[in-house]
Design a protein around this motif. Structure first.
Motif, PDB file in Angstrom:
ATOM      1  N   ASN A 193       1.571   6.697  -7.031  1.00 23.67           N
ATOM      2  CA  ASN A 193       0.454   7.546  -7.463  1.00 23.67           C
ATOM      3  C   ASN A 193       0.493   8.938  -6.845  1.00 23.67           C
ATOM      4  O   ASN A 193      -0.471   9.690  -6.971  1.00 23.67           O
ATOM      5  CB  ASN A 193      -0.876   6.874  -7.111  1.00 23.67           C
ATOM      6  N   LEU A 194       1.597   9.281  -6.185  1.00 26.05           N
ATOM      7  CA  LEU A 194       1.689  10.558  -5.480  1.00 26.05           C
ATOM      8  C   LEU A 194       1.847  11.709  -6.461  1.00 26.05           C
ATOM      9  O   LEU A 194       2.665  11.670  -7.369  1.00 26.05           O
ATOM     10  CB  LEU A 194       2.890  10.529  -4.533  1.00 26.05           C
ATOM     11  N   TRP A 241       0.965   4.065  -2.923  1.00 23.43           N
ATOM     12  CA  TRP A 241       0.786   5.476  -2.593  1.00 23.43           C
ATOM     13  C   TRP A 241       1.921   6.297  -3.197  1.00 23.43           C
ATOM     14  O   TRP A 241       1.686   7.353  -3.775  1.00 23.43           O
ATOM     15  CB  TRP A 241       0.747   5.649  -1.072  1.00 23.43           C
ATOM     16  N   TRP A 242       3.154   5.815  -3.068  1.00 22.11           N
ATOM     17  CA  TRP A 242       4.298   6.547  -3.588  1.00 22.11           C
ATOM     18  C   TRP A 242       4.238   6.655  -5.112  1.00 22.11           C
ATOM     19  O   TRP A 242       4.574   7.676  -5.682  1.00 22.11           O
ATOM     20  CB  TRP A 242       5.593   5.892  -3.145  1.00 22.11           C
ATOM     21  N   THR A 279       0.832  -1.204   0.000  1.00 18.41           N
ATOM     22  CA  THR A 279       0.000   0.000   0.000  1.00 18.41           C
ATOM     23  C   THR A 279       0.863   1.250   0.000  1.00 18.41           C
ATOM     24  O   THR A 279       0.569   2.224  -0.705  1.00 18.41           O
ATOM     25  CB  THR A 279      -0.924  -0.004   1.240  1.00 18.41           C
TER      26      THR A 279
END
Length: 150
Positions: free
Chosen positions: A69-70, A66-67, A62
């Motif tokens: 799609n940041l 997140w990284w 996860t």
């Protein structure tokens, strides 16, 4: 081999590596550091035995998603900077050597007129007095050394 076997091998290897590190610093490091590294070394095997290894892997995945799609906006950059500062402060605080606190001696230039001129008491003060009546209920509320013969 299936995934759970690989997870078991990685967890045990990581724990053994941590225990080897602890054994290598045992005689040179302070007691506090040895205990901290021992705790860190036991985390993977504890997660695995508690059945939390898959959740730890999912948490890592996860974080990776997140990284990926940041989107770097101003608030995100500020937030990452604050997290980086927090990490530097936490890690930096471990690197600062500790020194024992010592009190500075008081200057003795003139005659002492403060509390140090009072002679010491002959016995320590008694803050708890035995109760007037000697019932068992009242005897349990006071210290054993102040109990009167029952």
């Amino acid at each position: 081999m299936d995934l759970s076997t690989w997870v078991m091998v990685v967890v045990l290897a990581w724990t053994v590596l941590g225990l080897v590190l602890v054994a290598s610093i045992w005689s040179r490091a302070p007691w506090k550091a040895v205990m901290a590294w021992l705790g860190i070394a036991l985390v993977p095997v504890g997660l695995w035995l508690a059945g939390l290894s898959q959740q730890a892997i999912d948490g890592w995945n996860t974080l990776a998603l997140w990284w990926q799609n940041l989107t770097f906006t101003i608030p995100v950059i500020i937030g990452l900077s604050v997290l980086g500062l927090a990490a530097v402060l936490l890690l930096g605080s471990r690197l600062v050597p500790t020194r024992k606190r010592t009190r500075k001696p008081k200057p003795t230039t003139g005659p002492s007129t403060g509390p140090s001129s009072v002679p010491p008491a002959s016995s320590p003060p008694s803050y708890r007095q035995p109760p007037a009546s000697g019932t068992q209920a009242e005897q349990t509320l006071i210290l054993p050394e102040n109990r009167t013969g029952t």
